[in-house]
Design a protein around this motif. Structure first.
Motif, PDB file in Angstrom:
ATOM      1  N   ASP A   1       6.358   0.379   0.707  1.00 41.44           N
ATOM      2  CA  ASP A   1       7.094   0.905  -0.441  1.00 41.44           C
ATOM      3  C   ASP A   1       8.267   1.781   0.008  1.00 41.44           C
ATOM      4  O   ASP A   1       8.085   2.959   0.322  1.00 41.44           O
ATOM      5  CB  ASP A   1       6.132   1.708  -1.329  1.00 41.44           C
TER       6      ASP A   1
ATOM      7  N   ASP B   1       1.453  -9.680  -5.287  1.00 36.99           N
ATOM      8  CA  ASP B   1       1.005  -9.661  -6.688  1.00 36.99           C
ATOM      9  C   ASP B   1       1.527  -8.428  -7.426  1.00 36.99           C
ATOM     10  O   ASP B   1       0.770  -7.714  -8.115  1.00 36.99           O
ATOM     11  CB  ASP B   1      -0.527  -9.708  -6.770  1.00 36.99           C
ATOM     12  N   ASP B   2       2.817  -8.153  -7.253  1.00 37.88           N
ATOM     13  CA  ASP B   2       3.496  -7.030  -7.918  1.00 37.88           C
ATOM     14  C   ASP B   2       2.993  -5.655  -7.462  1.00 37.88           C
ATOM     15  O   ASP B   2       3.272  -4.642  -8.096  1.00 37.88           O
ATOM     16  CB  ASP B   2       3.356  -7.132  -9.446  1.00 37.88           C
ATOM     17  N   ARG B   3       2.253  -5.604  -6.353  1.00 39.71           N
ATOM     18  CA  ARG B   3       1.821  -4.318  -5.785  1.00 39.71           C
ATOM     19  C   ARG B   3       2.536  -4.108  -4.461  1.00 39.71           C
ATOM     20  O   ARG B   3       2.485  -4.961  -3.569  1.00 39.71           O
ATOM     21  CB  ARG B   3       0.310  -4.298  -5.568  1.00 39.71           C
ATOM     22  N   ALA B   4       3.220  -2.976  -4.323  1.00 35.69           N
ATOM     23  CA  ALA B   4       3.989  -2.697  -3.111  1.00 35.69           C
ATOM     24  C   ALA B   4       3.051  -2.244  -2.002  1.00 35.69           C
ATOM     25  O   ALA B   4       2.519  -1.135  -2.044  1.00 35.69           O
ATOM     26  CB  ALA B   4       5.049  -1.639  -3.394  1.00 35.69           C
TER      27      ALA B   4
ATOM     28  N   SER C   1       5.777  -6.662  -1.230  1.00 38.56           N
ATOM     29  CA  SER C   1       4.837  -6.631  -2.347  1.00 38.56           C
ATOM     30  C   SER C   1       3.935  -7.855  -2.342  1.00 38.56           C
ATOM     31  O   SER C   1       4.338  -8.946  -1.923  1.00 38.56           O
ATOM     32  CB  SER C   1       5.588  -6.570  -3.682  1.00 38.56           C
TER      33      SER C   1
END
Length: 245
Positions: A30, A24-27, A22
């Motif tokens: 995933d 900045d909290d974006r995977a 991830s």
């Protein structure tokens, strides 16, 4: 989640399970799962930002802040789109760069001969053409005797004719060496031309898998080749029927 990275692999050249990375909290990666068999040539397609190069960098050991499992051979090597040759070192010294111990020049010369660059072993990098520099980068990967060769768009900056020659060279080296290969590319035709299996990545996961059951050497004019290419383009959101019209 437990993290296992870069342990020896036996049944698979690569085993990835539950892999997440991830920013900045974006995977970007995933919960990805991927297996590559020893000696298999796999091409990875996908739109920019889908996580292709991030996955390759994880497998190369260049990114370690991950969740999940990523098992790869200890002997692995990577070649990038930019050859990344040190301009103050002659070609043969660039090939040996980073190798443990004090390998002799003959080690580099053998690798350069294998990629058809034996006549430029004592040259300075700035005197090489784009294709020659990319071959030097491949030689630097080959001296590591990799069980896994990672290629991150290595032909992207080459002109069309040089690119064809480089593709043929990689195919020949792979067949001779027998190592597993993961090629990241934007070129669907290149993927079908070189790979045993083509993967399409989307949203940080493997969204589609296509086996390429064509004899080698492959012919672009083969109707089966064209059908595989068209199917993968459609998976990538390209309207091939509209393009043909």
């Amino acid at each position: 989640m437990a993290t296992d990275v870069h342990r020896p692999v036996t049944a698979h050249a690569v085993h990835v399970e539950g892999l997440t990375r991830s920013f900045d909290d974006r995977a970007v990666i995933d919960d990805l799962r991927l297996d590559i068999a020893p000696g298999e040539f796999v091409a990875l397609l996908g739109h920019s930002g889908c996580g292709k190069s991030t996955l390759l960098r994880i497998l190369a050991g260049l990114v370690r802040d991950i969740q999940g499992t990523a098992l790869v051979p200890r002997r692995r090597a990577v070649a990038f789109q930019a050859p990344r040759l040190m301009p103050w070192k002659k070609v043969w010294r660039n090939v040996l760069l980073g190798l443990p111990g004090k390998p002799e020049r003959a080690v580099a010369d053998r690798a350069l001969d294998e990629v058809g660059l034996g006549h430029r072993t004592g040259a300075w990098p700035k005197t090489l053409s784009g294709g020659e520099a990319q071959r030097a980068s491949l030689a630097r990967a080959l001296v590591r005797e990799p069980d896994l060769l990672l290629l991150d768009e290595p032909f992207g900056a080459l002109d069309a004719l040089t690119r064809i020659k480089a593709q043929r060279l990689v195919s020949e080296l792979w067949q001779r060496r027998g190592c597993a290969v993961l090629l990241v590319t934007h070129d669907v035709e290149e993927a079908v031309l070189l790979a045993d299996r083509v993967l399409v990545m989307d949203g940080g996961r493997i969204a589609h898998e296509q086996s390429i059951d064509l004899d080698r050497p492959r012919e672009i004019a083969d109707p089966r080749f064209a059908a595989l290419r068209a199917g993968l383009l459609e998976r990538l959101g390209v309207d091939t029927a509209g393009a043909a019209a």
